[in-house]
Design a protein around this motif. Structure first.
Motif, mmCIF file in Angstrom:
data_model
loop_
_atom_site.group_PDB
_atom_site.id
_atom_site.type_symbol
_atom_site.label_atom_id
_atom_site.label_comp_id
_atom_site.label_asym_id
_atom_site.label_seq_id
_atom_site.Cartn_x
_atom_site.Cartn_y
_atom_site.Cartn_z
ATOM 1 N N UNK A 200 0.824 -1.202 0.000
ATOM 2 C CA UNK A 200 0.000 0.000 0.000
ATOM 3 C C UNK A 200 0.862 1.258 0.000
ATOM 4 N N UNK A 201 0.340 2.319 -0.620
ATOM 5 C CA UNK A 201 1.044 3.600 -0.638
ATOM 6 C C UNK A 201 1.190 4.126 0.781
ATOM 7 N N UNK A 202 2.357 4.605 1.142
ATOM 8 C CA UNK A 202 2.575 5.066 2.518
ATOM 9 C C UNK A 202 1.920 6.416 2.779
ATOM 10 N N UNK A 203 1.458 6.600 3.996
ATOM 11 C CA UNK A 203 0.939 7.902 4.405
ATOM 12 C C UNK A 203 2.099 8.802 4.801
ATOM 13 N N UNK A 204 2.963 8.314 5.644
ATOM 14 C CA UNK A 204 4.181 9.023 6.055
ATOM 15 C C UNK A 204 5.102 8.006 6.712
ATOM 16 N N UNK A 205 6.402 8.307 6.742
ATOM 17 C CA UNK A 205 7.371 7.370 7.312
ATOM 18 C C UNK A 205 8.299 8.096 8.281
ATOM 19 N N UNK A 206 9.064 7.294 9.031
ATOM 20 C CA UNK A 206 10.017 7.846 10.007
ATOM 21 C C UNK A 206 11.445 7.885 9.471
ATOM 22 N N UNK A 207 11.736 7.131 8.408
ATOM 23 C CA UNK A 207 13.101 7.057 7.901
ATOM 24 C C UNK A 207 13.074 6.538 6.470
ATOM 25 N N UNK A 208 14.184 6.791 5.742
ATOM 26 C CA UNK A 208 14.248 6.427 4.323
ATOM 27 C C UNK A 208 15.627 5.845 4.010
ATOM 28 N N UNK A 209 15.623 4.794 3.186
ATOM 29 C CA UNK A 209 16.863 4.294 2.572
ATOM 30 C C UNK A 209 16.690 4.382 1.065
ATOM 31 N N UNK A 210 17.642 5.021 0.401
ATOM 32 C CA UNK A 210 17.635 5.111 -1.065
ATOM 33 C C UNK A 210 18.690 4.142 -1.582
ATOM 34 N N UNK A 211 18.251 3.098 -2.287
ATOM 35 C CA UNK A 211 19.163 2.090 -2.835
ATOM 36 C C UNK A 211 19.394 2.383 -4.307
ATOM 37 N N UNK A 212 20.632 2.693 -4.675
ATOM 38 C CA UNK A 212 20.943 3.090 -6.046
ATOM 39 C C UNK A 212 21.790 2.034 -6.745
ATOM 40 N N UNK A 213 21.415 1.763 -7.987
ATOM 41 C CA UNK A 213 22.118 0.757 -8.780
ATOM 42 C C UNK A 213 23.442 1.289 -9.294
ATOM 43 N N UNK A 214 24.281 0.374 -9.776
ATOM 44 C CA UNK A 214 25.528 0.762 -10.429
ATOM 45 C C UNK A 214 25.201 1.547 -11.695
ATOM 46 N N UNK A 215 26.022 2.537 -12.052
ATOM 47 C CA UNK A 215 25.726 3.380 -13.220
ATOM 48 C C UNK A 215 25.461 2.589 -14.496
ATOM 49 N N UNK A 216 26.194 1.497 -14.704
ATOM 50 C CA UNK A 216 26.013 0.731 -15.939
ATOM 51 C C UNK A 216 24.645 0.065 -16.001
ATOM 52 N N UNK A 217 24.049 -0.206 -14.830
ATOM 53 C CA UNK A 217 22.717 -0.800 -14.803
ATOM 54 C C UNK A 217 21.647 0.224 -15.178
ATOM 55 N N UNK A 218 21.945 1.493 -14.969
ATOM 56 C CA UNK A 218 20.988 2.555 -15.248
ATOM 57 C C UNK A 218 21.143 3.125 -16.652
ATOM 58 N N UNK A 219 22.105 2.621 -17.409
ATOM 59 C CA UNK A 219 22.348 3.083 -18.775
ATOM 60 C C UNK A 219 21.746 2.099 -19.768
ATOM 61 N N UNK A 220 21.632 2.543 -21.015
ATOM 62 C CA UNK A 220 21.134 1.692 -22.096
ATOM 63 C C UNK A 220 22.205 1.639 -23.185
ATOM 64 N N UNK A 221 22.846 0.498 -23.310
ATOM 65 C CA UNK A 221 23.966 0.359 -24.248
ATOM 66 C C UNK A 221 23.545 0.532 -25.702
ATOM 67 N N UNK A 222 22.252 0.401 -26.000
ATOM 68 C CA UNK A 222 21.781 0.499 -27.381
ATOM 69 C C UNK A 222 21.591 1.942 -27.835
ATOM 70 N N UNK A 223 21.569 2.883 -26.911
ATOM 71 C CA UNK A 223 21.317 4.279 -27.259
ATOM 72 C C UNK A 223 22.559 4.919 -27.881
ATOM 73 N N UNK A 224 22.325 5.901 -28.769
ATOM 74 C CA UNK A 224 23.463 6.631 -29.301
ATOM 75 C C UNK A 224 23.977 7.595 -28.235
ATOM 76 N N UNK A 225 25.123 8.199 -28.502
ATOM 77 C CA UNK A 225 25.815 8.987 -27.486
ATOM 78 C C UNK A 225 24.988 10.166 -26.985
ATOM 79 N N UNK A 226 24.300 10.847 -27.878
ATOM 80 C CA UNK A 226 23.525 12.024 -27.478
ATOM 81 C C UNK A 226 22.369 11.646 -26.569
ATOM 82 N N UNK A 227 21.628 10.604 -26.938
ATOM 83 C CA UNK A 227 20.497 10.163 -26.113
ATOM 84 C C UNK A 227 20.992 9.642 -24.769
#
Length: 357
Positions: A200-227
């Motif tokens: 369920x969508x939260x109403x409010x929380x007491x604390x937050x953890x932001x889990x970030x992936x490795x940069x290569x996981x967030x990229x798309x190897x098929x895109x051209x350089x500009x995109x």
């Protein structure tokens, strides 16, 4: 005119100098220079071997400590976050093994509930501008006060929507948000595929953890350089505005990132560490490693007690572990266990007192 004899003398001088150089180079100078070069090569080889040995030793110590604290994880965190409501944000599915371990450790810590919010690519992708514009229009029609102020019109739709997320998580968010309004706003983000929520969508929380992936996981190897560049810029703007707003809310928060190759020179940690505007946040690396999720939870425990820091093993980490009563002496115990061939006592008595890290 220059006399022919002048040319002849010059040529003879050149050949004499060349002959002297050949004789000296083939004789005493060759031996001296050869010895010097051989000595320098040997010295460099010795230094290289020493550095390799130091690196292997340091790596072994890190692995030993990682294994040690991972085994002790549930005992270390037990009862430290009793009743807390925690939001776990993730920006890519590749972090799932780490986030699942975080959820388990939060349960060991006694949290009341954990809600996982998945940030989806439409929140920053260059091809999703129309989707974000539609979502933003709907948000403005429901509760415009939940959006950050932008009198100069400098913030993009992605930045505004990203910064809205911490406000929805904060119990004292501006705009007099009722639980019903919060639910509506979360639904807008869900309907436009900007986020998905496990449960369920939260109403409010007491604390937050932001889990970030490795940069290569967030990229798309098929895109051209500009995109690809536009995508990277959009992602960075989204992360920066979300985390900047999170720091301003005052919620205890940790940014935990995957750092393959023990490298934090790219990705979200490079943005957060060393920038004073994010000082309220704690950071941890090694999310992809066995001990990374535990680092995240330990840092959150420290945050809940008013402390903060940058933890892990990358070059810009301040310490290996948060300095909590629960973690006191862990590194020494791990070293002792390694020295005893793994036979040392691994039990530890968690402190029942809180304190700033």
């Amino acid at each position: 005119m220059i006399d022919f004899r002048y040319h002849l003398v010059s040529l003879i001088s050149v050949f004499l100098a060349l002959a002297v150089g050949i004789v000296l180079g083939a004789g005493p100078l060759r031996e001296n220079l050869g010895d010097q070069l051989a000595g320098q090569v040997e010295q460099l080889r010795t230094e290289q071997e020493q550095l390799r040995g130091d690196t292997e030793e340091l790596s072994a110590k890190h692995d030993q400590l990682a294994t040690f604290i991972t085994e002790l994880g549930p005992e270390l965190v037990a009862g430290t976050l009793d009743g807390k409501q925690v939001a776990l944000l993730a920006d890519d599915s590749s972090t799932r093994p780490g986030t699942e371990r975080i959820v388990t450790l939060l349960e060991d810590a006694g949290v009341g509930s954990t809600v996982q919010i998945n940030l989806l690519p439409a929140l920053w992708d260059p091809d999703a501008e129309q989707t974000r514009a539609q979502a933003l229009e709907t948000v403005r029609s429901i509760a415009p006060a939940v959006l950050p102020e932008d009198p100069e019109g400098e913030l993009t739709d992605s930045a505004l929507l990203s910064a809205m997320i911490p406000r929805l998580l904060h119990s004292d968010a501006e705009g007099g948000l009722t639980p019903e309004l919060r639910t509506q706003l979360w639904q807008v983000l869900i309907d436009h595929d900007l986020v998905s929520i496990d449960g369920e969508a939260p109403v409010a929380v007491d604390a937050v953890i932001y889990a970030s992936a490795a940069p290569e996981e967030l990229a798309d190897a098929k895109e051209d350089e500009q995109v690809a560049t536009e995508r990277a810029q959009g992602l960075l703007a989204s992360q920066t505005n979300l985390l900047g707003e999170l720091a301003r809310t005052g919620l205890p928060a940790v940014v935990s990132a995957a750092t393959p190759g023990n490298d934090a020179s790219t990705g979200v940690l490079r943005t957060v560490r060393g920038d004073a505007s994010f000082d309220a946040l704690s950071t941890t690396d090694r999310l992809q490693e066995a001990d990374g999720p535990l680092l995240s939870v330990l840092a959150l425990i420290e945050q809940s007690r008013g402390g903060s820091g940058a933890y892990g093993t990358t070059g810009d980490a301040e310490n290996r572990l948060p300095a909590l009563p629960e973690t006191q002496g862990l590194e020494e115990q791990a070293a002792d266990q390694q020295g005893d061939g793994g036979t040392a006592e691994t039990g530890t008595q968690p402190s029942d007192g809180g304190g700033e890290g």
